[in-house]
Design a protein around this motif. Structure first.
Motif, mmCIF file in Angstrom:
data_model
loop_
_atom_site.group_PDB
_atom_site.id
_atom_site.type_symbol
_atom_site.label_atom_id
_atom_site.label_comp_id
_atom_site.label_asym_id
_atom_site.label_seq_id
_atom_site.Cartn_x
_atom_site.Cartn_y
_atom_site.Cartn_z
ATOM 1 N N ARG A 281 -2.581 3.219 13.677
ATOM 2 C CA ARG A 281 -3.427 2.370 13.038
ATOM 3 C C ARG A 281 -3.721 0.844 13.424
ATOM 4 N N PRO B 268 10.520 8.872 3.816
ATOM 5 C CA PRO B 268 9.499 9.480 4.435
ATOM 6 C C PRO B 268 9.180 8.800 5.868
ATOM 7 N N LYS B 269 8.713 9.482 6.840
ATOM 8 C CA LYS B 269 8.579 8.968 8.220
ATOM 9 C C LYS B 269 7.238 8.349 8.039
ATOM 10 N N TYR B 270 7.106 7.204 8.639
ATOM 11 C CA TYR B 270 5.891 6.446 8.829
ATOM 12 C C TYR B 270 5.460 6.306 10.211
ATOM 13 N N SER C 18 19.134 10.652 5.387
ATOM 14 C CA SER C 18 18.171 9.645 4.317
ATOM 15 C C SER C 18 17.039 10.549 3.982
ATOM 16 N N ASN C 19 16.641 10.281 2.828
ATOM 17 C CA ASN C 19 15.411 10.678 2.352
ATOM 18 C C ASN C 19 13.942 9.930 2.329
ATOM 19 N N PHE D 259 2.755 7.085 11.423
ATOM 20 C CA PHE D 259 1.389 6.949 11.504
ATOM 21 C C PHE D 259 0.869 5.555 11.460
ATOM 22 N N ARG E 263 0.750 -1.261 0.069
ATOM 23 C CA ARG E 263 -0.100 0.047 0.012
ATOM 24 C C ARG E 263 1.099 1.088 0.020
ATOM 25 N N GLU E 264 1.850 1.242 0.892
ATOM 26 C CA GLU E 264 2.779 2.396 0.754
ATOM 27 C C GLU E 264 3.758 2.633 -0.260
ATOM 28 N N GLY E 265 3.789 1.606 -1.194
ATOM 29 C CA GLY E 265 4.630 1.501 -2.642
ATOM 30 C C GLY E 265 6.079 1.482 -1.972
#
Lengths: 194, 466
Positions: free
Chosen positions: A146, A138-140, A135-136, A142, A62-64
């Motif tokens: 869930r 993204p922060k996960y 690092s580039n 979230f 889902r997050e690619g």
């Protein structure tokens, strides 16, 4: 070119010939291999994903994640040095779809299982820059908030025909997507002896 | 004029509808492209959960391939088919319905991708309910194309129609097979094929999506609009025949070059590489045909602003189809596969070949449909140079950083240990990734000149007729 004169005036002939041209390579490189055992190998130590691991794989999809991380180590000297044993066809029997990826913005993950403790992954997913300022990724964070939906995951296990127990599904209650993703990370590459 | 001798009118409104829709989705796709290019060097621009790189990249590629690409293909192909068959579309209302469904489908596709509904197959990300929508759209397209061709008023089918027929057939086969999946919910499914087999089916599809979305329909446009805009006939009909048949035959064998050095059986990889090398021949057949067509009167390249769009487009096609096969070779693949080099390659094809051809077709069609002249040749020239510089800067930057990534990953110390960690290699990419964003901005400015030019052309034409 009198033969082509006929083709240029007859769309049915054109369509049939074009279909045959397209089907030749399709049959030989795609359809025919499908019926050969070499396309369906399975390593002895390979197990279907557990409910929690599959939930993690769903999140990974889902997050690619596969747009920046590959899951296949090539049989090249420096690659084996960097990641470990090169990937075997028999490791992926339960991968629908395959998640080998096509780009390594970050490192390959085919041998990530067991490389770091769970705690490392939790912290890293939450804030990759805390470990690697440059690092580039993204922060996960979230994903921690869930909760998993056990019913949905049970449906996914059923669709794939993976074995599971009622207790296993029960145990998903209260678990987060982050728990699942970490579980998935930790199983990657574990079917191959180090 | 020849067309006034016939007692019928072409339905240009649907054609225009597709063109304007494709331009709209093109703007969306390009802006998202800029955004994700910034995310590469400024991770703070990721807005979880909906706007992270992992989700936006799919919106970028799908928005441009299906929104801009397929939208333009629908519109321009209908235009070409009507002209070459000398009759309106057989089912104009069906085409109009197709236009509405197309826009609804693209909008839903973008939303579903932002929501994370993806099959995780590159260029086949859309989940199964949307796949059904795409297939319905394609069937509507096929009915109109074949129906119009069967009832044509010109006995001979020109080369563009061959490419269109092959496109309709091949895309249908590719799309349906690769999207076969086990549904596990309304927006979740699993590939019918597993592991190595899944990889082989996906890249058979993936590479031929390039072949039959970004090549054959664009060649159909090229073969039609180059002679139309220059007034020069295609140099060699025989070369067109050879190029067409060898291209549609050879393309389908090549997907495995995406899987070099993976666990896919070696013989499939090697076969894929061999056919990829062969593919240079049919590709260059069209390149040579294009050059020799303009070669009949090089003055056209000077006097007619559109000629250089087509010439540059086919030049990029020529470069693309040599670079691609080179990349498939094992020794080259081992260096540049999985790096930004490939991103540079893809964008030469999409920003260079495909977009240049499509905008050139639109420059030709819009004044024709509105019975006017282009608003400003000067702005068209500015557009040309901006997109050329933007695209070159993009691709060259990515090739340099790609080679760097590959080389640093392979670098070893005298004792045989690895010289660089992955994070050290990533850190060295930042200047190149920033330069890529600048290149993207230059390209986007060029495209804005184009949109303005088209907008003004239509506006002036409407004022005149009012």
């Amino acid at each position: 070119m009198s033969l082509h004169h006929v083709i240029e005036r007859n769309p049915v002939v054109l369509a049939v010939l074009a279909t045959l041209a397209v089907l030749a390579g399709t049959i030989i490189t795609m359809l025919y291999p499908m019926f050969r055992p070499e396309m369906h190998p399975k390593l002895e130590g390979l197990k279907p994903f557990t409910a929690l691991q599959l939930a993690g794989r769903d999140v990974y999809q889902r997050e690619g994640c596969f747009y920046c991380h590959t899951q296949t180590v090539r049989p090249l000297k420096t690659e084996v040095l960097r990641y470990g044993e090169y990937s075997k066809a028999g490791e992926f029997a339960y991968d629908r779809p395959f998640l080998w990826g096509s780009k390594r913005t970050g490192p390959d993950l085919a041998r990530i299982g067991g490389k770091y403790p769970d705690e490392w992954h939790y912290k890293h997913f939450e804030n990759p820059q805390a470990f690697f300022p440059q690092s580039n990724m993204p922060k996960y964070a979230f994903l921690k908030e869930r909760k998993l939906d056990p019913q949905q995951i049970e449906a996914h296990m059923k669709a794939l025909g993976f074995p599971y127990t009622k207790e296993e599904i029960e145990a998903l209650k209260g678990k987060t997507e982050m728990d699942a993703l970490v579980a998935y990370m930790q199983v990657l590459g574990t079917a191959v002896k180090k | 004029m020849a067309e006034e001798r016939f007692d019928y009118s072409y339905d240009y409104r649907t054609v225009l509808g597709f063109i304007y829709s494709s331009l709209f989705w093109g703007v969306v796709g390009i802006l998202i492209g800029l955004w994700i290019s910034i995310q590469m060097w400024l991770p703070e621009t990721n807005v979880a959960p909906y706007f992270t790189f992992g989700r936006l990249r799919a919106v970028h590629t799908n928005g441009l391939a299906f929104g801009l690409g397929v939208g333009a293909i629908f519109g321009i192909t209908y235009y070409i088919t009507m002209r070459l068959c000398k009759r309106p579309l057989l089912f104009p209302r069906l085409a109009r319905a197709q236009l509405y469904i197309f826009n609804i489908a693209i909008a839903l596709a973008a939303l579903s991708l932002l929501a994370g509904a993806t099959q995780s197959l590159e260029y086949a990300e859309l989940e199964w309910p949307l796949d059904i929508g795409v297939v319905i759209l394609w069937v509507m397209f096929a009915i109109n194309i074949f129906g119009t061709i069967f009832t044509r008023r010109e006995p001979q089918m020109y080369v563009s129609l061959w490419f269109i027929v092959a496109t309709v057939i091949a895309v249908a086969i590719l799309y349906i097979i690769n999207n076969l999946a086990i549904p596990a919910g309304w927006l979740k499914s699993y590939h019918l094929f597993a592991g190595v087999n899944s990889a082989n089916v996906e890249w058979w599809y993936g590479h031929n999506a390039v072949g039959f979305v970004f090549t054959t329909p664009i060649l159909a446009m090229f073969y039609y609009f180059l002679p139309k805009s220059t007034g020069l006939p295609i140099y060699s009909h025989r070369l067109s025949i050879i190029s067409f048949w060898s291209l549609v035959f050879a393309y389908l064998w090549t997907g495995a070059h995406h899987l070099v050095y993976t666990p896919l059986p070696d013989w499939i990889q090697t076969l894929g590489i061999v056919f990829t090398m062969f593919l240079i021949a049919p590709s260059w057949g069209s390149v040579i045909n294009g050059y020799y067509t303009v070669g009949q009167d090089w003055e056209k390249a000077k006097n007619n602003y559109l000629t250089k769009f087509f010439l540059l487009a086919i030049t990029f096609y020529g470069l693309q189809t040599v670079q691609g096969p080179t990349q498939s070779l094992r020794v080259v693949s081992s260096l540049i596969h999985y790096t930004d080099w490939v991103i540079g390659h893809v964008h030469m094809g999409t920003m260079g070949w495909v977009t240049l051809t499509v905008v050139a077709c639109i420059y030709y069609m819009i004044p024709k449909i509105y019975r006017t002249e282009i608003y400003s040749v000067k702005i068209a020239n500015l557009h040309f140079w901006f997109v050329l510089v933007g695209q070159l800067l993009f691709s060259i930057t990515m090739w340099i950083t790609g080679i760097q990534q590959g080389a640093l990953q392979k670098a070893v110390n005298p004792d045989g240990s690895l010289k660089y960690t992955m994070i050290e290699i990533i850190a060295k990419n930042y200047p190149y990734w920033q330069m890529r964003t600048i290149a993207g901005v230059i390209f986007t400015i060029g495209m804005l000149f184009f949109l303005y030019n088209i907008y003004m052309t239509v506006k002036k034409a409407k004022e005149k007729s009012a």
